[in-house]
Design an enzyme around this catalytic site. Structure first.
Site, PDB file in Angstrom:
ATOM      1  N   CYS D  57       0.809  -1.210   0.000  1.00 29.96           N
ATOM      2  CA  CYS D  57       0.000   0.000   0.000  1.00 29.96           C
ATOM      3  C   CYS D  57       0.847   1.267   0.000  1.00 29.96           C
ATOM      4  O   CYS D  57       2.073   1.223   0.064  1.00 29.96           O
ATOM      5  CB  CYS D  57      -0.931  -0.011   1.211  1.00 29.96           C
ATOM      6  N   ALA D  60       3.211   1.855   2.874  1.00 35.16           N
ATOM      7  CA  ALA D  60       4.431   1.067   2.736  1.00 35.16           C
ATOM      8  C   ALA D  60       5.412   1.776   1.808  1.00 35.16           C
ATOM      9  O   ALA D  60       6.620   1.819   2.066  1.00 35.16           O
ATOM     10  CB  ALA D  60       4.116  -0.326   2.195  1.00 35.16           C
ATOM     11  N   ARG D  91      12.938  -4.104   6.081  1.00 34.36           N
ATOM     12  CA  ARG D  91      13.415  -3.857   4.717  1.00 34.36           C
ATOM     13  C   ARG D  91      14.932  -3.872   4.547  1.00 34.36           C
ATOM     14  O   ARG D  91      15.443  -3.530   3.486  1.00 34.36           O
ATOM     15  CB  ARG D  91      12.836  -2.540   4.183  1.00 34.36           C
ATOM     16  N   HIS D 192       5.288   6.598  -2.814  1.00 38.44           N
ATOM     17  CA  HIS D 192       6.539   7.227  -3.233  1.00 38.44           C
ATOM     18  C   HIS D 192       6.278   8.665  -3.636  1.00 38.44           C
ATOM     19  O   HIS D 192       7.009   9.579  -3.277  1.00 38.44           O
ATOM     20  CB  HIS D 192       7.145   6.490  -4.432  1.00 38.44           C
TER      21      HIS D 192
END
Lengths: 540, 459, 459, 540
Positions: D57, D60, D91, D192
């Site tokens: 999503c 994230a 991550r 992003h």
């Protein structure tokens, strides 16, 4: 008192099970103590074949116990692989060096690993080659060679080989052998004796260098640095300003043995394993010995006071009292903390040749009564005191052990103190000069004293008198614990220690308090074994 | 450094063994004897032998290890141990009441040349052996072979003393257990049960050296092969020997004595060795492999696949006994690890041959067996080029510390850890245990020593 | 230092959670749903939730974790997720062919107020649910409770959706499994089988998240409680709930719905909790406890007794879920260890009450549950006075490194080690595994850090 | 060629299983490539509900991907506990500081842990308090606030809270929020974009300090230091004498973002996640951007040559060639060593928004053909190249994502290079100035390109074409491996890496060689499943 059980029925009950001859023999090794009127106990005699004993062998006493703790000697076991293997790292002999440049071979196991051809054709050549390889790889200052059972039988002469190899290295390496075959004697005790003799012949007196302080120079005999005991003892002596010349043999070096004769007093801890050396040091060099016990805080204080009394030095006497006072603060605090858990409990101690005695002091400090005790390889003098020495009969097994006659070393002998003077001091402070009173005078009336306890007797002891704690060795540990009684190993302290000295006493208080209050013992029975199960009933 | 004198420089040693990867025959005989129910091992020699062996086994298993000794003195060494053994037999049957006394010799009684058959015969003649009780023996001279040889000799003596062929063979497969943990034997029995194969395992340490705490001391714990079962092995239709060094002699003896054919397989350590064991048992017990076993196997494969990258190419040094080292090395190779150094003090050509085959794609591997194939030798190799992992008995811990190398304990003796007699290393589950332990050891080291920014939150 | 900003200085936090000892409801619902055979979990929310939950479970189990999502967009968030769920149901049954879709909500769909009953009803009306297939649901708002709550809600939904009482009760005991590993459930089933008790376990992750590698991907692995068994739970004569936080709601629901009485016990971790479970099962299944189980218990006691001195008095910090922390702490206390710090993000008064009782002889103990009972809090306590051992999920590894403290991984998630879904922590054998791991961790640390002269060759 | 399978039947086979509507939609996302005549692919559209997708999503993408690797910002997740928990340490964003005195908050997870009362009554006050507590405990220079799904729905205004809290701390702490609720957009991609916008608004251009060398100043965009990639890239730049001003955002700090506008060139790695920032840096400050790929040794060499060409400096050109020559020696040796194991194998890559493209270079270097690839959250321009940008239709989901209009910063704008000059250089060296050609031009004819691969499609891909290696993420890993195909995670490299640059290439060669030669895959079938079992038959 709740734990005051009648122990007088033990002997007759336990020997019932034995064949007649065995019963007769064993009966003599089991006595009810009377500190006022010490009964005779049979000790240092053969274990009856088939009896499950705690005892080991002469090799174990020689290589494992006495020479094991010395770090800078390469000890080569001459024999099949087993003996070397079993004595490798199994005794918790701690040692410490200040840098990796110093030698420490304790972590290694060296063996000639004799094969059948060596048994048939002799193993001397292999032994020589093994020495050469040890020298090439390790370049030690000393090498000990230990004979195992077949070596004596096939006639390998380890002493001759040692001499030859010393010559090969221009006598720059001290190489000597031990005829400590496992079948000699009746227990480890013979091994101690053999070791003592060789120490005397090959090391003691070799080096006249006087290292360290020239005041209050002592040797410590019969201390093996199990669990770091020696470190604690060294700490205390250093704190008191007492110079420890040599310890036989906890945390020791070859050169300390060589200089042992420069001390002015020998303290004997484990009388059984090392009294020979103490006597030889006195005969040859004039160093008096006194018996001490550094196990137990009060005993440690007592030992320090003995030393101070011996040296008759006010400064030392004051220092020792200061140290005792300082150390006892923590000791008392630790003791007070655990006393509620330990007071009134009972213990049994069956181990070694002195620990079964020494540790009674610690248990006493904890309010724990020792109701039964005995040695694995003690002699009558260890039980009844050295006063019985003249009356001990030398049997065939003992006769086979080399006795060496030492004489005064005229060059090095020096009278440290006259007999008269010593006796004068003794009147004020019980030095136990040249004396050991043994285990029995300290034990309570009626307590069981059993020499060379067998498995069957141990089983019965626990069944009949279920103590709160049992002290013995690794072979006994899980047998006893299966019966729900915690066992403290007093050979090697399990993984505990140090137990010597002041800090050691604190460790012991805590460890014993822990053992007698470990919760798991309450969980041995499953709940369904404890209560009648109530089944739920349903209509369906 | 704990082993500060060990350097990479090797010399051609011909006589001196340093830090052995073996011990002597009698301890193996004692261990195997405990795998017979109601049996008291007896050491015919100095009492030190018995004490050492009991101590060694006790430290490893953390269980009572009962055994008696002939308590030789200098006299017996000169005149022979007959009187000692005869008296011992009487004492033992009277006091400790075993069903069987399993006597083994020592280097002492062997060098003297005591004739065990004759002595036991004399004891029988003297009425020292009660009706229905047995005294068996094996010769275990310490100067021949190793503890593994002693184990093998004891197992053979079971066959010699008990196995009996009646006219009718039974649909039973004998499993002759090589030297392994009680847990390992239990796991093999569990697998055999899963296959619904009828088996007799001997020796069987299950229930003996992994016994419960129940508030009582049992001189003869519940486990062990019964004498009755041991006798019945002669009627079994087939024998599978698990580990040639410790069981082949017994298998041959049984075939010769009772015409029971046999197959040797490795101790089922690792995927392939377990596959071979299962195949052998399935074939000879004439039972199919159930889905549950296939499932267990698949779970092992899954675990290995998930962890493959952590294992790949890691260099391992090992020491121990050939019957376990061989399948263990094979397993490591199947994990794409590189067993670069392996030593065992137990001599025998089979080890060399099997290792050569197993390590054919590990050309840098060095391995050695027999005299002076010791831990000092292996450590010298490690000093020459390090490894990522050590696998072996407790005696490796000093190397592990000196070299800061991860260390998985495996073999005998393990004196400084618990669990080895509880958690099997055999079968698929045992192999999974091994993989988990190996990965844990590698990652614990990594987690501790890697730069902080490289510490991994995942595998 | 990896957690260089953590200091002993506590402030009275009222809003900020730092390094949580919990996560959100849906992941628990997803995990439990996988314990129903043929079930595809469905996350009714943003696709990020589903992705995060699948990832978290996958990292822990190293197994496929399949689940679908309603893939909310901004539009659905405004207009409601009905269309998404209805379409999802159709897509799932067509493409992935499960027997059951187990939908759970998220904070998103809960905040919107989606009426799950209505939506599923609509899907049924629209013919999206094939004959014989099921769509069940539970409400798992992330802002209430934790992952444990979500697990509990899913388990209750099984009961609501399937459990059916017919007139005749059967001699079967339901075992409602709290959140534990598949290996833990397998061990409990093994024990139940050893007791010859007839049981139905739900949920049952065995065979699902410890599945074998067999060269095929199975969307619905062999394991899991079948729908048929789930229905039959209504006819069982009794229910034992294992872990009140994760199963009590289901037990109550089942009693209310089908009149099956129940008893709550702890997840059988450790000696006493296992004793209680065995006693409960024995009583309610009306079966005696066989000797084999007594033997297993005795072996655990033996192991503990042999290791007691290594454990005595050691200070432990723990974090995790209350259903496991409670029996785990009880076990540590029975080992004479001192669980001095314990945190769980899952709220509830039971935890406080039970811990208070269990830790009554550990007056220095600090424990906390619910909001801000986080790992930062625990680490601050550790900074105030250190511990000898950490027990918890992988998130403890940074503390372990910073504080150079031995660390046993336990709980969820464990992402940096393997074996937790293979080796049980429940039952007597699981407790033995735990003890072995704890001792190993303590001794590995000791062996590495002690002065050289203090390195021990024995235990 | 053995592996040359016909991939053209895939689409029709795979969509058969879908409901009609779904099939129709999915069909547009599955194309057979033609590098000469790039086909249109459907991308960046909603995943169909119920389809098992790889996607995550917006939260994230924003918090996890873009801001995650920055070490000195306290990132507070505003929402229920889950989102913060799952993005905590998952991550592999590595970072390194020279001392513990520097800030590093990456190891921490901060959350407001919203409870039902916060949902009902609003969470702004709790958020404010959380900020206060973060300041008291951590005293950071910057705080980011990340909105999760319910935050948007209940109307908490994180931007307003951020402003208020900045005021409370006299603007000494930079506090800003992100409206990155998970339901926004169709994938991480929206996150992003949102992150990029806030970086621009709150950080970029804040600090005009020119640190380090004033020659060859560059920014690295779209590099996240997974597995230490950034460390390798930093090493290479340093070796070449290139000054790395800011990386977005691998191993990054807040102040590096603030100074990013002092660079003279931006390199774009992950076009998808960060092209917005590249464009804004050009618009506002005049910094041109070029597309590079530092994954693959040859690609790294190519990227270095682009930089050297851009700066038109002989010294740099020479240095870069020297570095390439030196590094390539080891690279070639490593490649040669593994080629026998890898050549002729096939791979499939389905991951992220650029890695599925970049890693094809590495596979090519290994002689491994990529037969299928696709993105998880790419847009059409990532597949077909930026040339299609004008023809991309903006749908409702994209329209909901904030677009910010940036304009020239008159004070700080500086034309680094004229358009003409750039085009002149471009003629000699393909700089990819302001351009990204996309994945499809590089892939072979007929290769499958699939956007937003579903589980069903993945299953079929493997069933039909069993590749030797599959690249995707953690959710796919064990699914694929159950089918006997090793899966390399390209989000996080499993626990491998770095894979960027020269040393990274060597790591990748070795890791892939290992994966395709791992023995366990040969053992998936039990022997009794492979052969007919022969049962022994006995007479008894």
């Amino acid at each position: 008192m709740k734990n005051k059980k009648d122990l007088s029925k033990f002997r007759e009950t336990v020997i019932e099970k034995y064949p007649n001859k065995v019963a007769k023999k064993r009966a003599k090794g089991i006595v009810n103590n009377d500190p006022e009127n010490i009964p005779e106990i049979q000790a240092n005699i053969r274990t009856i074949p088939g009896i499950i004993t705690q005892r080991g062998c002469t090799y174990a006493g020689c290589k494992g116990v006495v020479l094991g703790p010395t770090r800078d000697i390469v000890n080569i076991t001459h024999g099949p692989i087993g003996c070397g293997f079993y004595s490798w790292l199994t005794r918790r002999n701690q040692t410490t060096t200040t840098s990796d440049a110093e030698e420490n071979f304790i972590t290694y196991c060296f063996s000639t690993d004799m094969q059948d051809s060596n048994i048939v054709f002799g193993g001397e050549e292999k032994l020589k080659q093994a020495v050469r390889e040890a020298v090439e790889l390790f370049n030690p200052k000393a090498i000990g060679i230990f004979s195992t059972c077949p070596v004596g039988l096939i006639g390998d002469d380890v002493h001759k080989v040692a001499e030859q190899m010393m010559e090969e290295y221009d006598n720059k390496i001290n190489i000597f052998g031990f005829s400590c075959e496992g079948y000699k004697g009746v227990s480890q005790s013979a091994g101690h004796h053999i070791a003592n003799n060789q120490l005397y012949k090959h090391l003691i007196g070799n080096d006249d260098t006087v290292k360290g302080s020239t005041k209050y120079r002592i040797n410590m005999l019969g201390e093996y640095n199990i669990g770091g005991d020696a470190f604690e003892i060294e700490r205390i002596f250093e704190k008191c300003g007492i110079e420890l010349v040599a310890t036989f043999s906890g945390n020791s070096t070859i050169s300390s043995f060589e200089q042992a004769h420069t001390a002015d007093l020998s303290l004997v801890m484990c009388h059984r394993s090392i009294n020979y050396v103490a006597e030889m040091l006195e005969t040859s060099f004039g160093i008096p010995w006194i018996k001490v016990n550094l196990i137990g805080a009060d005993s440690t204080a007592k030992a320090l006071r003995k030393i101070a009394a011996y040296f008759e030095d006010e400064e030392l006497i004051a220092k020792v009292e200061e140290v005792i006072a300082e150390e006892m603060k923590d000791v008392e605090a630790a003791r007070e903390a655990v006393l509620p858990k330990t007071t009134g409990k009972t213990s049994m101690l069956f181990v070694g040749g002195s620990r079964a005695h020494h540790y009674q002091d610690l248990f006493e400090e904890l309010g724990i009564r020792t109701v039964a005790a005995g040695y694995e390889f003690g002699h009558r003098d260890d039980y009844e005191g050295r006063r019985v020495l003249p009356s001990i009969k030398i049997d065939a097994d003992s006769r086979n052990i080399e006795e060496i006659t030492v004489k005064r070393d005229e060059k090095r002998y020096k009278e440290r103190m006259t007999k008269e003077k010593l006796e004068e001091i003794q009147k004020q402070v019980d030095l136990e000069y040249n004396d050991y009173k043994g285990l029995m005078p300290q034990m309570e009336k009626g307590a069981l004293v059993i020499d060379d306890l067998s498995h069957h007797e141990m089983d019965k002891l626990i069944e009949m008198y279920k103590p709160d704690i049992f002290c013995a060795g690794i072979k006994e540990k899980y047998v006893v614990q299966k019966m729900g009684v915690p066992l403290k190993q007093l050979h090697n302290y399990d993984s505990g220690g140090p137990y010597a000295g002041f800090k050691g006493a604190i460790n012991f208080y805590n460890d014993i308090s822990m053992m007698v209050s470990t919760s798991i013992w309450k969980e041995v029975k499953a709940p369904w074994e404890k209560e009648e199960m109530v089944q739920a009933v349903y209509a369906y | 450094m704990l082993l500060r004198h060990t350097t990479p420089k090797e010399i051609d040693r011909k006589a001196l063994t340093i830090n052995p990867a073996k011990t002597c025959q009698p301890v193996g005989a004692m261990y195997a004897a405990l795998g017979l129910h109601g049996c008291l091992p007896h050491s015919h020699g100095s009492q030190g032998c018995c004490s050492y062996h009991r101590s060694a086994l006790t430290r490893h298993f953390k269980e009572p290890v009962m055994a008696a000794t002939s308590s030789f003195t200098e006299g017996s060494s000169v005149f022979g141990g007959t009187a000692n053994l005869v008296q011992a037999i009487n004492t033992i049957f009277t006091v400790y009441e075993p069903d069987v006394i399993a006597a083994h010799t020592t280097c002492l009684s062997e060098t003297i040349g005591d004739d065990m058959t004759a002595i036991i015969g004399k004891a029988k003649d003297d009425g020292m052996i009660p009706e229905g009780k047995h005294v068996i023996f094996c010769n275990t001279p310490s100067y021949v072979g190793t503890h593994v040889t002693g184990y093998a000799n004891q197992v053979s003596s079971f066959v010699k003393s008990f196995s009996t062929a009646t006219p009718k063979k039974k649909n039973v497969v004998n499993l002759v257990a090589g030297w392994m943990e009680p847990s390992d034997m239990a796991e093999i029995k569990r697998l055999a049960k899963a296959l619904e194969a009828r088996t007799i395992m001997f020796p069987d340490l299950t229930g003996v050296l992994d016994a419960p705490m129940d508030g009582k001391f049992h001189m003869y714990p519940q486990g062990g092969t019964t004498v009755e079962d041991m006798k019945a092995t002669g009627d079994s239709k087939f024998t599978i020997g698990l580990g040639p060094y410790s069981t082949e002699d017994a298998c041959i003896t049984l075939e010769n004595k009772c015409k029971v054919k046999f197959e040797m397989v490795d101790i089922p350590i690792g995927l392939k060795a377990t596959d071979r064991f299962i195949m052998s048992l399935s074939r000879h017990a004439n039972v199919p492999v159930p889905d549950d076993v296939t499932l267990e196997r698949g779970r092992l494969v899954d675990l290995v696949a998930d962890s493959a990258k952590l294992l790949y190419g890691r260099r391992v040094a090992l020491w121990g006994d050939p019957d376990t080292l061989i399948p263990l090395c094979e397993f490591l190779v199947s994990l794409d690890m590189r067993p670069v150094y392996a030593v065992t003090g137990t001599p025998g050509k089979l080890f060399e041959a099997r290792m050569k085959e197993i390590l054919k794609n590990v050309p840098e591997a060095k391995f050695k067996s027999g005299e002076r194939a010791d831990m000092f030798q292996m450590h010298q190799w490690i000093k020459q080029e390090g490894v990522d992992l050590l696998i072996g008995n407790t005696y490796g811990k000093y190397i592990a510390r000196d070299e800061d190398t991860p260390f998985v304990r495996f073999g005998f003796p393990i004196t400084d850890r618990s669990g080895h007699n509880y958690m099997p290393k055999t079968g698929y589950q045992g192999a999974a245990n091994l993989v988990v332990q190996i990965i844990g050891a590698l990652l614990d080291h990594e987690d501790r020593t890697c730069p902080e920014e490289k510490i991994e939150f995942q595998m």
